[in-house]
Motif scaffolding. Sequence first.
Motif, PDB file in Angstrom:
ATOM      1  N   ILE A 218      -5.326  -1.626  -5.015  1.00  0.00           N
ATOM      2  CA  ILE A 218      -5.366  -0.261  -5.728  1.00  0.00           C
ATOM      3  C   ILE A 218      -4.739  -0.280  -6.784  1.00  0.00           C
TER       4      ILE A 218
ATOM      5  N   LEU B 265      -5.591   7.135  -0.567  1.00  0.00           N
ATOM      6  CA  LEU B 265      -4.461   6.197  -0.157  1.00  0.00           C
ATOM      7  C   LEU B 265      -3.775   6.796  -1.725  1.00  0.00           C
ATOM      8  N   THR B 266      -3.916   7.537  -2.665  1.00  0.00           N
ATOM      9  CA  THR B 266      -4.013   7.737  -4.033  1.00  0.00           C
ATOM     10  C   THR B 266      -3.576   8.941  -4.946  1.00  0.00           C
TER      11      THR B 266
ATOM     12  N   LEU C 263     -10.525   5.042  -1.855  1.00  0.00           N
ATOM     13  CA  LEU C 263      -8.843   4.225  -2.035  1.00  0.00           C
ATOM     14  C   LEU C 263      -8.298   5.834  -2.931  1.00  0.00           C
TER      15      LEU C 263
ATOM     16  N   SER D 122       1.249   3.769  -3.346  1.00  0.00           N
ATOM     17  CA  SER D 122       1.388   4.793  -2.900  1.00  0.00           C
ATOM     18  C   SER D 122       1.895   6.096  -3.589  1.00  0.00           C
TER      19      SER D 122
ATOM     20  N   CYS E 186       1.377  -1.403  -0.019  1.00  0.00           N
ATOM     21  CA  CYS E 186      -0.129   0.266  -0.241  1.00  0.00           C
ATOM     22  C   CYS E 186       0.839   0.952  -0.196  1.00  0.00           C
ATOM     23  N   ILE E 187       2.330   1.357   0.532  1.00  0.00           N
ATOM     24  CA  ILE E 187       2.920   2.324   0.844  1.00  0.00           C
ATOM     25  C   ILE E 187       3.619   2.484  -0.408  1.00  0.00           C
TER      26      ILE E 187
END
Length: 323
Positions: free
Chosen positions: A225, A252-253, A249, A83, A79-80
């Motif tokens: 994602i 996060l993006t 989402l 992103s 996820c990190i």
Amino acid sequence: MGNRVAREDFEWVYTDQPHASRRQEILAKYPEIKSLMKPDPNLIWIITMMVLTQLVAFYLVKDLDWKWVIFWAYAFGSCINHSVTLAIHEVSHNSAFGHYRAMWNRWFGMFANLPIGVPYSISFKRYHMDHHRYLGGDGIDVDIPTDFEGWFFCTTFRKFIWVVLQPLFYAFRPLFINPKPITYLEIINTVIQVIFDITVYYVFGIKSLVYMLAASLLGLGLHPISGHFIAEHYMFLKGHETYSYYGPLNLLTFNVGYHNEHHDFPNIPGKSLPLVRKIAAEYYDNLPHYNSWIRVLYDFVTDDTISPYSRVKRHQKGKVVLE
């Protein structure tokens, strides 16, 4: 496994991309949108915190069992890192320091690149500007799959494999579609990244290095994602080549889901794109859009009418000036 997709070629069109004309029309009606065309300094602090967060994660996973290294690479690091790639997308549009400090954005992009593990920032900038300028351009826009991808990944199982391997196709596709000479900034990006990777290995060990690389590979492949890769431009409805996503989402993006708005106004940072939609609501509310990237991935894999060929392509008219 699964039926073969009937489509055997891209959707060739002979019209210009819709974004330039819509931008002119919206600005004529809502000139106040020009006030949103300014850098977002918050990006500097957000990106710095994400890089530091991954450094802490490198320390925390260095002594874990391998199964937990991979688990956390997918559950957290992916996820990190995904992103971060979208933060680099923001920086490629000079959204961190503005257009008058373009080189500051390039150097900062290299810093943001560090936890990804693979040099990416400078090359992405070069090809992404072509994507905006020549959307769907044959032999120019490397966001378009190759003919091999469209021909081979044509069943449910093969499309699933294509989704899993997306980061590899995005990495190597430019070499086949639109190879460019290497620039000194790309060399610097590579040297800095290699030094960082070696440092991670010697300071934290092999597990931290694998965590970093696995987080990038897994996060850009079969991951919720990653639905944005397909949602943005794959033609689920004939006549529409760009789609927005308005689900959670986006938090996060950097609002990359607001993709029609982004292509209409690439100089506006992601944080302000919801305001663009609000101001010019009549231009966006009736366009087809998504609320789930997971559903996009599922539909792409299982729908026998959709494949990597489901993209709009055009032959460019007039002089082409590449980034």
